[in-house]
Write a protein that holds these residues in place. Structure first.
Motif, PDB file in Angstrom:
ATOM      1  N   THR A 114       0.793  -1.139  -0.533  1.00 13.79           N
ATOM      2  CA  THR A 114       0.049  -0.070   0.150  1.00 13.79           C
ATOM      3  C   THR A 114       0.273   1.366  -0.318  1.00 13.79           C
ATOM      4  O   THR A 114       2.203   0.901   0.595  1.00 13.79           O
ATOM      5  CB  THR A 114      -0.776   0.138   1.695  1.00 13.79           C
ATOM      6  OG1 THR A 114      -0.024  -0.203   2.972  1.00 13.79           O
ATOM      7  CG2 THR A 114      -1.969  -1.165   1.396  1.00 13.79           C
ATOM      8  N   GLU A 115       0.119   2.191  -0.954  1.00 17.39           N
ATOM      9  CA  GLU A 115       1.082   3.423  -1.471  1.00 17.39           C
ATOM     10  C   GLU A 115       1.013   4.191   1.049  1.00 17.39           C
ATOM     11  O   GLU A 115       0.352   3.605   1.851  1.00 17.39           O
ATOM     12  CB  GLU A 115      -0.023   4.119  -0.861  1.00 17.39           C
ATOM     13  CG  GLU A 115      -0.309   4.098  -2.257  1.00 17.39           C
ATOM     14  CD  GLU A 115       1.257   4.279  -3.263  1.00 17.39           C
ATOM     15  OE1 GLU A 115       1.644   5.123  -3.658  1.00 17.39           O
ATOM     16  OE2 GLU A 115       0.590   4.069  -4.636  1.00 17.39           O
ATOM     17  N   PRO A 116       2.390   4.928   1.026  1.00 11.70           N
ATOM     18  CA  PRO A 116       3.370   4.962   0.148  1.00 11.70           C
ATOM     19  C   PRO A 116       4.714   3.901  -0.417  1.00 11.70           C
ATOM     20  O   PRO A 116       5.805   4.206  -0.485  1.00 11.70           O
ATOM     21  CB  PRO A 116       4.154   6.298   0.348  1.00 11.70           C
ATOM     22  CG  PRO A 116       4.182   6.060   2.193  1.00 11.70           C
ATOM     23  CD  PRO A 116       2.674   5.409   2.490  1.00 11.70           C
ATOM     24  N   ASN A 117       4.398   2.791   0.396  1.00  9.69           N
ATOM     25  CA  ASN A 117       5.103   1.346   0.351  1.00  9.69           C
ATOM     26  C   ASN A 117       4.805   0.501  -0.893  1.00  9.69           C
ATOM     27  O   ASN A 117       5.566  -1.130  -1.145  1.00  9.69           O
ATOM     28  CB  ASN A 117       5.562   0.480   2.099  1.00  9.69           C
ATOM     29  CG  ASN A 117       5.618   1.680   2.494  1.00  9.69           C
ATOM     30  OD1 ASN A 117       7.317   2.205   2.124  1.00  9.69           O
ATOM     31  ND2 ASN A 117       5.476   2.011   3.985  1.00  9.69           N
ATOM     32  N   ARG A 118       4.269   1.077  -1.401  1.00 11.57           N
ATOM     33  CA  ARG A 118       4.184   0.069  -2.567  1.00 11.57           C
ATOM     34  C   ARG A 118       5.090   0.045  -3.267  1.00 11.57           C
ATOM     35  O   ARG A 118       5.680   1.137  -4.421  1.00 11.57           O
ATOM     36  CB  ARG A 118       2.699   0.518  -3.676  1.00 11.57           C
ATOM     37  CG  ARG A 118       2.223  -0.366  -4.101  1.00 11.57           C
ATOM     38  CD  ARG A 118       0.508   0.548  -4.954  1.00 11.57           C
ATOM     39  NE  ARG A 118      -0.282  -0.532  -5.842  1.00 11.57           N
ATOM     40  CZ  ARG A 118      -0.396  -1.253  -5.758  1.00 11.57           C
ATOM     41  NH1 ARG A 118      -0.858  -2.332  -4.689  1.00 11.57           N
ATOM     42  NH2 ARG A 118      -1.372  -2.678  -6.621  1.00 11.57           N
ATOM     43  N   ARG A 119       5.140  -0.968  -4.089  1.00 14.14           N
ATOM     44  CA  ARG A 119       6.394  -1.545  -5.010  1.00 14.14           C
ATOM     45  C   ARG A 119       5.793  -2.341  -6.139  1.00 14.14           C
ATOM     46  O   ARG A 119       5.007  -3.207  -5.994  1.00 14.14           O
ATOM     47  CB  ARG A 119       7.569  -1.712  -4.347  1.00 14.14           C
ATOM     48  CG  ARG A 119       7.037  -3.449  -3.190  1.00 14.14           C
ATOM     49  CD  ARG A 119       8.460  -3.766  -1.862  1.00 14.14           C
ATOM     50  NE  ARG A 119       8.454  -2.904  -0.600  1.00 14.14           N
ATOM     51  CZ  ARG A 119       9.707  -2.862  -0.744  1.00 14.14           C
ATOM     52  NH1 ARG A 119      10.900  -3.595  -1.457  1.00 14.14           N
ATOM     53  NH2 ARG A 119       9.982  -2.038   0.592  1.00 14.14           N
ATOM     54  N   VAL A 120       7.098  -2.205  -7.354  1.00 13.02           N
ATOM     55  CA  VAL A 120       7.058  -3.933  -8.337  1.00 13.02           C
ATOM     56  C   VAL A 120       7.264  -5.216  -7.827  1.00 13.02           C
ATOM     57  O   VAL A 120       8.927  -5.258  -7.271  1.00 13.02           O
ATOM     58  CB  VAL A 120       7.596  -3.394  -9.799  1.00 13.02           C
ATOM     59  CG1 VAL A 120       7.728  -4.271 -10.792  1.00 13.02           C
ATOM     60  CG2 VAL A 120       7.105  -1.771 -10.328  1.00 13.02           C
ATOM     61  N   VAL A 121       6.832  -6.379  -8.004  1.00 16.61           N
ATOM     62  CA  VAL A 121       7.701  -7.228  -7.985  1.00 16.61           C
ATOM     63  C   VAL A 121       7.460  -7.600  -9.394  1.00 16.61           C
ATOM     64  O   VAL A 121       6.743  -8.095 -10.221  1.00 16.61           O
ATOM     65  CB  VAL A 121       6.173  -8.031  -7.375  1.00 16.61           C
ATOM     66  CG1 VAL A 121       7.266  -9.632  -7.367  1.00 16.61           C
ATOM     67  CG2 VAL A 121       6.349  -7.853  -5.701  1.00 16.61           C
ATOM     68  N   VAL A 122       8.847  -8.815  -9.774  1.00 19.08           N
ATOM     69  CA  VAL A 122       9.484  -9.005 -10.813  1.00 19.08           C
ATOM     70  C   VAL A 122       9.674 -10.144 -10.706  1.00 19.08           C
ATOM     71  O   VAL A 122      10.390 -11.016  -9.514  1.00 19.08           O
ATOM     72  CB  VAL A 122      11.083  -8.562 -11.831  1.00 19.08           C
ATOM     73  CG1 VAL A 122      10.591  -8.966 -12.884  1.00 19.08           C
ATOM     74  CG2 VAL A 122      10.371  -6.867 -11.090  1.00 19.08           C
ATOM     75  N   SER A 123       8.705 -11.460 -11.049  1.00 19.79           N
ATOM     76  CA  SER A 123       8.357 -13.154 -10.962  1.00 19.79           C
ATOM     77  C   SER A 123       9.063 -13.573 -12.657  1.00 19.79           C
ATOM     78  O   SER A 123       8.743 -13.092 -13.963  1.00 19.79           O
ATOM     79  CB  SER A 123       7.002 -13.139 -10.982  1.00 19.79           C
ATOM     80  OG  SER A 123       6.480 -12.152  -9.644  1.00 19.79           O
TER      81      SER A 123
END
Length: 272
Positions: free
Chosen positions: A246-255
């Motif tokens: 969740t914002e502001p700690n939302r991040r992208v995961v590359v799988s």
């Protein structure tokens, strides 16, 4: 209002792309949940498509206020007997020279003028002056470029101040408006330089994911930077991307996307 859409596809990525195409949304505007993973089966027997659920937010419809009740018209008054008026004596008015018409400069678009006014006042309160260049872009959006001295204070650490200025500008301009206009605020081409570095970071992370065959998460980013990562890797073979947190700690995961086994069909040979 939160809504969801379930979609199937040959792979999980195909199902997500089909859902995004139907909704007309970007990858970062939705949350993806994999319900069933794709099964290739044996020689095509027992194969099943992937099933995903895409969750997205729909703005609430504005409350429709009842139309105001029209006031009742008062009864017409009785007609008064007309009184004959004596014809006035015509007096010759002195000739007046007409002033030449002044051509007015074309006014700036109301929405652009509102953007310029808000940013000018905001920068003044920050103790900074800048030249504001506003240009239209695709999908009825607007690009705003700030230039001048002390742009480092406007950009801030990793663009955090610039993102805050962009967020405030979008909120003020779109608040209470019937249509949403996305306003991108940049300073001294910072976003273009940041985009180049994020694309390099995405490709480097994708190479690691394929090498070690496991998922990896990037540092927390705002929605604009996450969108750059998703776009950079959308056609990168061997990996898929998603957002978590969740914002502001939302991040992208590359799988890691395991390649599908090729069908074992007999190949025809050409005889010389």
């Amino acid at each position: 209002m939160i809504k969801s859409l379930e979609k199937t596809g040959r792979t999980e990525d195909d199902a997500v792309k089909a859902a995004l195409a139907e909704l007309g949304l970007d990858r970062d505007d939705v949350s993806v949940e994999i319900i069933e993973r794709a099964k290739s089966g044996f020689l095509g027997i027992g194969a099943s498509p992937a099933l995903v659920r895409v969750t997205y937010e729909v703005p609430d419809e504005p409350e429709v206020k009842p139309a105001a009740v029209r006031e009742k018209k008062s009864a017409p008054s009785k007609k008064e007997t007309p009184v004959k008026k004596e014809a006035p004596v015509k007096k010759e008015a002195p000739a007046v020279k007409e002033a030449p018409a002044v051509k007015e400069a074309p006014a700036e678009d109301d929405e652009y003028a509102e953007i310029r006014s808000f940013l000018t006042g905001l920068l003044k309160r920050m103790g900074t002056e800048a030249e504001i260049e506003i240009t239209p872009r695709e999908n009825k959006g607007v690009n705003v470029n700030l230039s001048g001295p002390n742009m480092g204070a406007v950009i801030g650490r990793r663009g955090e101040t610039l993102d805050a200025i962009q967020h405030l500008t979008n909120y003020v301009i779109n608040h209470g408006s019937d249509r949403h206009m996305h306003i991108s605020v940049d300073a001294e081409s910072y976003r273009a330089k940041r985009e180049e570095s994020l694309v390099r970071l995405a490709e480097k992370m994708a190479a690691k994911v394929i090498k070690y065959k496991r998922s990896m998460a990037l540092e927390p980013m705002n929605s604009y930077e996450r969108h750059i990562i998703h776009t950079a890797l959308q056609d990168y073979e061997g990996v898929t991307t998603s957002s978590t947190g969740t914002e502001p700690n939302r991040r992208v995961v590359v799988s890691y996307d395991r390649p599908q086994p090729e069908s074992k069909k007999p190949q025809s040979r050409e005889w010389a």
